[in-house]
Design a protein around this motif. Structure first.
Motif, PDB file in Angstrom:
ATOM      1  N   VAL A 111       0.662  -1.103   0.012  1.00 23.17           N
ATOM      2  CA  VAL A 111       0.103   0.111  -0.145  1.00 23.17           C
ATOM      3  C   VAL A 111       1.027   1.194   0.008  1.00 23.17           C
ATOM      4  O   VAL A 111       1.588   1.511   0.990  1.00 23.17           O
ATOM      5  N   PRO A 112       0.901   2.235  -1.164  1.00 25.78           N
ATOM      6  CA  PRO A 112       1.631   3.325  -1.183  1.00 25.78           C
ATOM      7  C   PRO A 112       1.093   4.108   0.047  1.00 25.78           C
ATOM      8  O   PRO A 112       0.306   4.638   0.056  1.00 25.78           O
ATOM      9  N   SER A 113       2.285   4.444   1.206  1.00 21.73           N
ATOM     10  CA  SER A 113       2.037   5.519   1.882  1.00 21.73           C
ATOM     11  C   SER A 113       3.414   5.618   2.683  1.00 21.73           C
ATOM     12  O   SER A 113       4.420   5.117   2.247  1.00 21.73           O
ATOM     13  N   GLY A 114       3.498   6.237   3.661  1.00 24.99           N
ATOM     14  CA  GLY A 114       4.628   6.468   4.601  1.00 24.99           C
ATOM     15  C   GLY A 114       5.400   7.644   3.991  1.00 24.99           C
ATOM     16  O   GLY A 114       4.681   8.520   3.508  1.00 24.99           O
ATOM     17  N   GLN A 144       9.882   4.257  -1.096  1.00 17.16           N
ATOM     18  CA  GLN A 144       8.681   4.492  -0.402  1.00 17.16           C
ATOM     19  C   GLN A 144       8.769   3.638   0.913  1.00 17.16           C
ATOM     20  O   GLN A 144       8.889   2.473   0.941  1.00 17.16           O
ATOM     21  N   LEU A 145       8.829   4.197   2.022  1.00 18.37           N
ATOM     22  CA  LEU A 145       9.170   3.512   3.614  1.00 18.37           C
ATOM     23  C   LEU A 145       7.777   3.719   4.190  1.00 18.37           C
ATOM     24  O   LEU A 145       7.399   4.677   4.675  1.00 18.37           O
ATOM     25  N   ASN A 146       7.098   2.457   4.607  1.00 18.14           N
ATOM     26  CA  ASN A 146       6.054   2.517   5.403  1.00 18.14           C
ATOM     27  C   ASN A 146       6.068   1.491   6.866  1.00 18.14           C
ATOM     28  O   ASN A 146       5.128   1.487   7.370  1.00 18.14           O
ATOM     29  N   VAL A 147       6.892   0.687   6.562  1.00 17.32           N
ATOM     30  CA  VAL A 147       7.246  -0.356   7.681  1.00 17.32           C
ATOM     31  C   VAL A 147       8.555  -0.777   7.817  1.00 17.32           C
ATOM     32  O   VAL A 147       9.287  -0.813   6.809  1.00 17.32           O
ATOM     33  N   ASP A 165       9.724  -7.105  16.011  1.00 19.53           N
ATOM     34  CA  ASP A 165       9.458  -5.461  16.330  1.00 19.53           C
ATOM     35  C   ASP A 165       9.094  -4.892  14.982  1.00 19.53           C
ATOM     36  O   ASP A 165       9.763  -4.980  14.205  1.00 19.53           O
ATOM     37  N   ILE A 166       8.150  -4.327  14.964  1.00 21.49           N
ATOM     38  CA  ILE A 166       7.688  -3.633  13.768  1.00 21.49           C
ATOM     39  C   ILE A 166       7.265  -2.164  14.114  1.00 21.49           C
ATOM     40  O   ILE A 166       6.724  -1.873  14.983  1.00 21.49           O
ATOM     41  N   ALA A 167       7.750  -1.345  13.227  1.00 24.89           N
ATOM     42  CA  ALA A 167       7.609   0.179  13.632  1.00 24.89           C
ATOM     43  C   ALA A 167       6.848   0.390  11.905  1.00 24.89           C
ATOM     44  O   ALA A 167       7.192   0.310  10.679  1.00 24.89           O
ATOM     45  N   LEU A 168       5.659   1.187  12.201  1.00 24.50           N
ATOM     46  CA  LEU A 168       4.912   1.478  11.315  1.00 24.50           C
ATOM     47  C   LEU A 168       5.046   2.848  10.879  1.00 24.50           C
ATOM     48  O   LEU A 168       5.360   3.914  11.887  1.00 24.50           O
ATOM     49  N   ILE A 169       5.379   3.577   9.741  1.00 23.71           N
ATOM     50  CA  ILE A 169       5.771   4.829   9.321  1.00 23.71           C
ATOM     51  C   ILE A 169       4.796   5.571   8.524  1.00 23.71           C
ATOM     52  O   ILE A 169       4.418   4.972   7.480  1.00 23.71           O
ATOM     53  N   GLY A 170       4.314   6.869   8.924  1.00 30.92           N
ATOM     54  CA  GLY A 170       3.651   7.562   8.146  1.00 30.92           C
ATOM     55  C   GLY A 170       3.648   8.865   8.309  1.00 30.92           C
ATOM     56  O   GLY A 170       4.433   9.315   8.997  1.00 30.92           O
ATOM     57  N   LYS A 171       3.253   9.812   7.540  1.00 31.90           N
ATOM     58  CA  LYS A 171       3.266  11.175   7.537  1.00 31.90           C
ATOM     59  C   LYS A 171       2.454  11.592   8.701  1.00 31.90           C
ATOM     60  O   LYS A 171       2.481  13.004   9.095  1.00 31.90           O
ATOM     61  N   ASN A 172       1.345  10.993   9.121  1.00 36.35           N
ATOM     62  CA  ASN A 172       0.549  11.765  10.118  1.00 36.35           C
ATOM     63  C   ASN A 172      -0.271  10.517  10.955  1.00 36.35           C
ATOM     64  O   ASN A 172      -0.105   9.302  10.616  1.00 36.35           O
ATOM     65  N   GLU A 173      -0.922  11.109  11.883  1.00 38.63           N
ATOM     66  CA  GLU A 173      -1.667   9.870  12.679  1.00 38.63           C
ATOM     67  C   GLU A 173      -2.679   9.219  12.158  1.00 38.63           C
ATOM     68  O   GLU A 173      -3.137   7.998  12.240  1.00 38.63           O
ATOM     69  N   ILE A 174      -3.396  10.008  10.956  1.00 34.37           N
ATOM     70  CA  ILE A 174      -4.486   9.302  10.232  1.00 34.37           C
ATOM     71  C   ILE A 174      -3.773   8.008   9.564  1.00 34.37           C
ATOM     72  O   ILE A 174      -4.365   7.040   9.377  1.00 34.37           O
ATOM     73  N   GLU A 175      -2.664   8.365   8.848  1.00 32.39           N
ATOM     74  CA  GLU A 175      -2.038   7.329   7.868  1.00 32.39           C
ATOM     75  C   GLU A 175      -1.578   6.115   8.974  1.00 32.39           C
ATOM     76  O   GLU A 175      -1.609   4.904   8.359  1.00 32.39           O
ATOM     77  N   ILE A 176      -0.976   6.483  10.139  1.00 27.74           N
ATOM     78  CA  ILE A 176      -0.421   5.533  10.990  1.00 27.74           C
ATOM     79  C   ILE A 176      -1.614   4.667  11.251  1.00 27.74           C
ATOM     80  O   ILE A 176      -1.808   3.487  11.389  1.00 27.74           O
ATOM     81  N   ARG A 177      -2.734   5.279  11.817  1.00 31.79           N
ATOM     82  CA  ARG A 177      -4.008   4.725  12.143  1.00 31.79           C
ATOM     83  C   ARG A 177      -4.292   3.609  11.302  1.00 31.79           C
ATOM     84  O   ARG A 177      -4.849   2.527  11.324  1.00 31.79           O
ATOM     85  N   LYS A 178      -4.621   4.180   9.941  1.00 33.70           N
ATOM     86  CA  LYS A 178      -5.040   3.532   8.843  1.00 33.70           C
ATOM     87  C   LYS A 178      -4.070   2.288   8.498  1.00 33.70           C
ATOM     88  O   LYS A 178      -4.609   1.057   8.394  1.00 33.70           O
ATOM     89  N   ARG A 179      -2.817   2.392   8.552  1.00 30.33           N
ATOM     90  CA  ARG A 179      -1.960   1.306   8.277  1.00 30.33           C
ATOM     91  C   ARG A 179      -1.875   0.322   9.483  1.00 30.33           C
ATOM     92  O   ARG A 179      -1.947  -0.946   9.136  1.00 30.33           O
ATOM     93  N   PHE A 180      -2.146   0.850  10.732  1.00 31.75           N
ATOM     94  CA  PHE A 180      -2.462  -0.227  11.683  1.00 31.75           C
ATOM     95  C   PHE A 180      -3.456  -1.091  11.676  1.00 31.75           C
ATOM     96  O   PHE A 180      -3.305  -2.359  11.788  1.00 31.75           O
ATOM     97  N   VAL A 181      -4.678  -0.427  11.247  1.00 28.59           N
ATOM     98  CA  VAL A 181      -5.776  -1.123  10.991  1.00 28.59           C
ATOM     99  C   VAL A 181      -5.544  -2.338   9.981  1.00 28.59           C
ATOM    100  O   VAL A 181      -6.062  -3.508  10.286  1.00 28.59           O
ATOM    101  N   GLU A 182      -5.097  -1.734   8.860  1.00 28.06           N
ATOM    102  CA  GLU A 182      -4.860  -2.937   7.668  1.00 28.06           C
ATOM    103  C   GLU A 182      -3.883  -3.946   8.477  1.00 28.06           C
ATOM    104  O   GLU A 182      -4.209  -5.023   8.137  1.00 28.06           O
ATOM    105  N   MET A 183      -3.002  -3.711   9.113  1.00 33.17           N
ATOM    106  CA  MET A 183      -1.720  -4.601   9.619  1.00 33.17           C
ATOM    107  C   MET A 183      -2.578  -5.636  10.656  1.00 33.17           C
ATOM    108  O   MET A 183      -2.506  -6.756  10.466  1.00 33.17           O
TER     109      MET A 183
END
Length: 162
Positions: free
Chosen positions: A43-46, A53-56, A62-80
């Motif tokens: 999924v293109p983001s991060g 493009q780096l989003n994880v 140990d996993i670090a989700l990377i996003g430009k803002n909280e909305i992107e992180i929340r969306k990425r987390f829900v997907e994961m």
């Protein structure tokens, strides 16, 4: 299904899981987690680093989700979390934290205590250790350097022979 010498077995369902300490447990866990991470990466983001493009980031569990803002992180987390749940994996809410890093330090103005999703509530932290390195929201490496100096000093005094 299992592949043995190139031939696939018939489908079977495992309802009991693996015994604790089973040597194949870490291998199967890593295979499942790799599938989850690959799904997130598609999924293109991060953030862009060079041409990538780096989003994880992931190492073992140990996993670090990377996003430009909280909305992107929340969306990425829900997907994961949705993908992980399909494989029977669960997120440990107690061990999961989130942090916002920005170049300019205007974070103090908008301190949000928790990141909430449908099923989870994550504590916001100012710094945390990831793979042995202390990261902080100010993007300042002083805390990490001080901890490394302290560890080297302790090691020197612990190994000194009198």
């Amino acid at each position: 299904m299992v592949r043995i010498e190139g031939a696939l077995s018939y489908f079977f369902e495992n309802k009991t899981g693996l015994k604790k300490g089973d040597p194949s447990s870490p291998i199967l866990f890593n295979l499942l987690l790799q599938k989850v991470i690959q799904s997130i990466k598609m999924v293109p983001s991060g953030i862009m680093i060079g041409r990538e493009q780096l989003n994880v980031l992931a190492h073992a569990d140990d996993i670090a989700l990377i996003g430009k803002n909280e909305i992107e992180i929340r969306k990425r987390f829900v997907e994961m979390e949705n993908i992980a749940r399909k494989f029977g994996l669960q997120i440990n809410q107690e061990k999961t934290k989130y942090m916002i890093v920005e170049r300019k330090n205007n974070l103090k103005k908008n301190k949000i205590g928790h990141l909430k999703t449908k099923n989870y509530k994550f504590e916001r932290v100012e710094n945390f250790k990831y793979l042995g390195v202390v990261l902080n929201e100010d993007n300042n490496n002083q805390i990490d350097l001080q901890e490394r100096i302290k560890n080297v000093t302790k090691h020197i005094y612990d190994t000194e022979i009198f």
